[in-house]
Motif scaffolding. Structure first.
Motif, short mmCIF file in Angstrom:
data_model
loop_
_atom_site.label_atom_id
_atom_site.label_comp_id
_atom_site.label_asym_id
_atom_site.label_seq_id
_atom_site.Cartn_x
_atom_site.Cartn_y
_atom_site.Cartn_z
N GLU A 254 28.36 45.86 27.87
CA GLU A 254 28.41 46.92 28.02
C GLU A 254 27.17 47.90 28.02
OE1 GLU A 254 31.09 50.30 25.98
OE2 GLU A 254 32.52 48.50 26.88
N GLU A 255 26.39 47.48 26.76
CA GLU A 255 25.25 48.02 26.25
C GLU A 255 24.26 47.67 27.58
OE1 GLU A 255 22.54 46.58 22.75
OE2 GLU A 255 24.67 47.16 22.20
N GLU A 256 24.14 46.51 27.82
CA GLU A 256 23.01 45.91 28.67
C GLU A 256 23.35 46.66 30.12
OE1 GLU A 256 20.69 43.60 28.05
OE2 GLU A 256 21.41 42.67 26.11
N ALA A 257 24.53 46.59 30.43
CA ALA A 257 24.83 47.27 31.84
C ALA A 257 24.47 48.84 31.65
CB ALA A 257 26.41 47.02 32.13
N SER A 258 24.61 49.28 30.78
CA SER A 258 24.44 50.94 30.81
C SER A 258 22.80 50.94 30.72
CB SER A 258 25.00 51.52 29.71
OG SER A 258 24.39 51.46 28.32
N ASP A 259 22.36 50.02 30.18
CA ASP A 259 20.62 50.00 29.87
C ASP A 259 20.03 49.94 31.57
OD1 ASP A 259 20.43 50.15 27.29
OD2 ASP A 259 19.77 48.28 26.77
N ASP A 260 20.82 48.84 32.30
CA ASP A 260 20.50 48.74 33.51
C ASP A 260 20.43 49.89 34.25
OD1 ASP A 260 19.51 46.16 32.78
OD2 ASP A 260 21.28 44.97 33.81
N TYR A 261 21.64 50.38 34.11
CA TYR A 261 22.07 51.78 34.88
C TYR A 261 21.29 52.86 34.74
CZ TYR A 261 24.35 56.17 35.93
OH TYR A 261 24.67 57.32 36.14
N SER A 262 20.45 53.11 33.52
CA SER A 262 19.79 53.99 33.14
C SER A 262 18.10 53.77 33.90
CB SER A 262 19.59 54.22 31.58
OG SER A 262 20.48 54.28 30.85
N LYS A 263 17.88 52.72 33.82
CA LYS A 263 16.70 52.18 34.34
C LYS A 263 16.72 52.52 35.96
CE LYS A 263 15.71 48.46 31.66
NZ LYS A 263 15.93 47.07 31.49
N LEU A 264 17.88 52.22 36.62
CA LEU A 264 17.96 52.07 37.93
C LEU A 264 18.27 53.69 38.37
CD1 LEU A 264 18.86 49.73 39.59
CD2 LEU A 264 21.24 50.64 39.81
N ALA A 265 18.84 54.53 37.50
CA ALA A 265 18.96 55.84 37.91
C ALA A 265 17.68 56.68 37.50
CB ALA A 265 19.95 56.63 37.30
N GLY A 266 16.65 55.89 36.59
CA GLY A 266 15.75 56.87 36.23
C GLY A 266 15.78 57.90 35.22
N VAL A 267 16.85 57.85 34.49
CA VAL A 267 17.21 58.64 33.47
C VAL A 267 16.99 57.77 32.17
CG1 VAL A 267 18.93 59.97 34.57
CG2 VAL A 267 19.49 58.31 33.56
N SER A 268 16.43 58.58 31.01
CA SER A 268 16.48 58.18 29.74
C SER A 268 17.87 58.26 29.15
CB SER A 268 15.52 58.87 28.77
OG SER A 268 16.32 60.00 28.39
N ASP A 269 17.91 57.48 28.15
CA ASP A 269 19.15 57.45 27.29
C ASP A 269 19.88 58.54 26.79
OD1 ASP A 269 20.11 54.76 27.31
OD2 ASP A 269 19.93 54.34 25.24
N MET A 270 19.16 59.73 26.53
CA MET A 270 19.46 60.97 26.19
C MET A 270 20.28 61.59 27.32
SD MET A 270 18.20 61.42 23.06
CE MET A 270 18.20 63.33 23.10
N ASP A 271 19.72 61.73 28.31
CA ASP A 271 20.22 62.45 29.60
C ASP A 271 21.37 61.75 30.30
OD1 ASP A 271 17.13 63.09 30.28
OD2 ASP A 271 18.16 61.44 31.11
N LYS A 272 21.76 60.65 29.86
CA LYS A 272 22.51 59.81 30.55
C LYS A 272 24.04 60.52 30.21
CE LYS A 272 24.05 56.21 28.35
NZ LYS A 272 24.28 54.84 27.60
N PRO A 273 24.88 60.57 31.26
CA PRO A 273 26.24 61.11 31.21
C PRO A 273 26.97 60.30 30.26
CG PRO A 273 26.03 60.04 33.44
CD PRO A 273 24.75 60.22 32.81
N ASN A 274 27.78 60.99 29.63
CA ASN A 274 28.83 60.18 28.65
C ASN A 274 29.89 59.37 29.50
OD1 ASN A 274 28.78 59.51 26.00
ND2 ASN A 274 29.06 61.90 25.53
N ASP A 275 30.02 58.11 29.26
CA ASP A 275 31.03 57.48 30.05
C ASP A 275 32.58 57.34 29.48
OD1 ASP A 275 29.78 53.93 28.90
OD2 ASP A 275 30.40 55.93 27.69
#
Ligand code: ATP
Ligand code: MG
Length: 276
Positions: A254-275
């Protein structure tokens, strides 16, 4: 079901308002720990502080382990009385406690470890040494091991004694006289064996194991490939250090998937929407 759920929550809230500890405990402890956690995190801080006084550290530890967000668990631990918090951490499985402590600064970690009972503290200190995102940092030391010369009956007896504290009882790891990992068997293998059979005769000798420094992402892949419910972690001399269970790996994925997602979307962990 939803309706039932709502009524249950109302009932729990009433019991808290009336300060009916017995009634609250009866209803609350009947729920699955995930549902307990859902109720718990929805409450105001003042209500949570009340709940801490109604439940034991062990009961609170179960709730903490059902919350996936380490950041959130860290906040909850921080709002508790430090002595109570250290007892909660000690009751959690060591790997989960370490995940939470890793979110804290060094001074906080040190102060928790000084008030904690020594055996729990030692186990946690030991795990804190491993580098983040390696096998050593996500493993737990609560596994079941037996010796290859033991009989099935002896092993079954030992299993009964160790089971309450083990992370999983489904695999039993087999050690030789130098405490090296030489085999594995499943609970099913043990149950079907005649009582006087020696473990070395029924164990699987080709054990798939990982070293403590192995990257968590590679371990997730191995877990998928082999379909085991747990993998053993060994040092360079094949001494068994711990196990990684499939639920720990699900958190990693889950952690790795959300890291990849952030990279893909070009957002930092901070402004990532809550899942949630
Ligand atoms: P089966 O799939 O044969 O019915 P099972 O469902 O009881 O067995 P599984 O989880 O599928 O159990 O494990 C299958 C076998 O894999 C078990 O006999 C067990 O001894 C073995 N095993 C478990 N962990 C390991 C490991 N790390 N390395 C090698 N073998 C393992
Ligand atoms: Mg199977």
């Amino acid at each position: 079901y939803e309706k039932q759920y709502e009524q249950h929550w109302k009932k729990l809230q009433q019991q808290l308002k009336r300060e009916n500890m017995e009634g609250f405990r009866n209803e609350f402890l009947d729920m699955h720990s995930y549902d307990q956690a859902m109720f718990f995190i929805e409450q105001k801080k003042s209500i949570r502080l009340q709940i801490y006084t109604y439940l034991s550290p062990e009961e609170i530890a179960d709730i903490m382990e059902s919350i996936d967000e380490e950041e959130q668990t860290r906040e909850l631990i921080s709002e508790m009385d430090p002595r109570f918090a250290s007892m909660v951490l000690a009751e959690m499985s060591a790997d989960n406690a370490v995940d939470i402590l890793n979110e804290m600064d060094k001074d906080h970690i040190a102060s928790f470890l000084t008030i904690m009972d020594t055996s729990a503290a030692d186990e946690i200190k030991h795990l804190l040494h491993y580098e983040e995102k390696t096998a050593g940092s996500i493993m737990t030391t609560e596994f079941i091991a037996t010796y290859k010369t033991n009989t099935a009956k002896q092993t079954m007896q030992q299993l009964k004694e160790q089971a309450p504290d083990a992370e999983t009882i489904y695999y039993l790891y087999v050690l030789d006289e130098d405490k090296r990992l030489v085999g594995v068997l499943s609970l099913r293998d043990l149950i079907v064996a005649p009582e006087d059979t020696r473990i070395e005769r029924i164990m699987m000798e080709k054990v798939v194991a990982v070293s403590a420094g192995k990257d968590q992402e590679e371990i997730a892949q191995m877990m998928r490939d082999y379909d085991f419910l747990a993998l053993p972690v060994v040092d360079f001399q094949d001494h068994l250090l711990g196990i990684i269970t499939v639920d720990d790996i699900m958190d990693v994925m889950e952690e790795e998937a959300s890291d990849d997602y952030s990279k893909l979307a070009g957002v930092s962990d901070m402004d990532k929407p809550n899942d949630t």
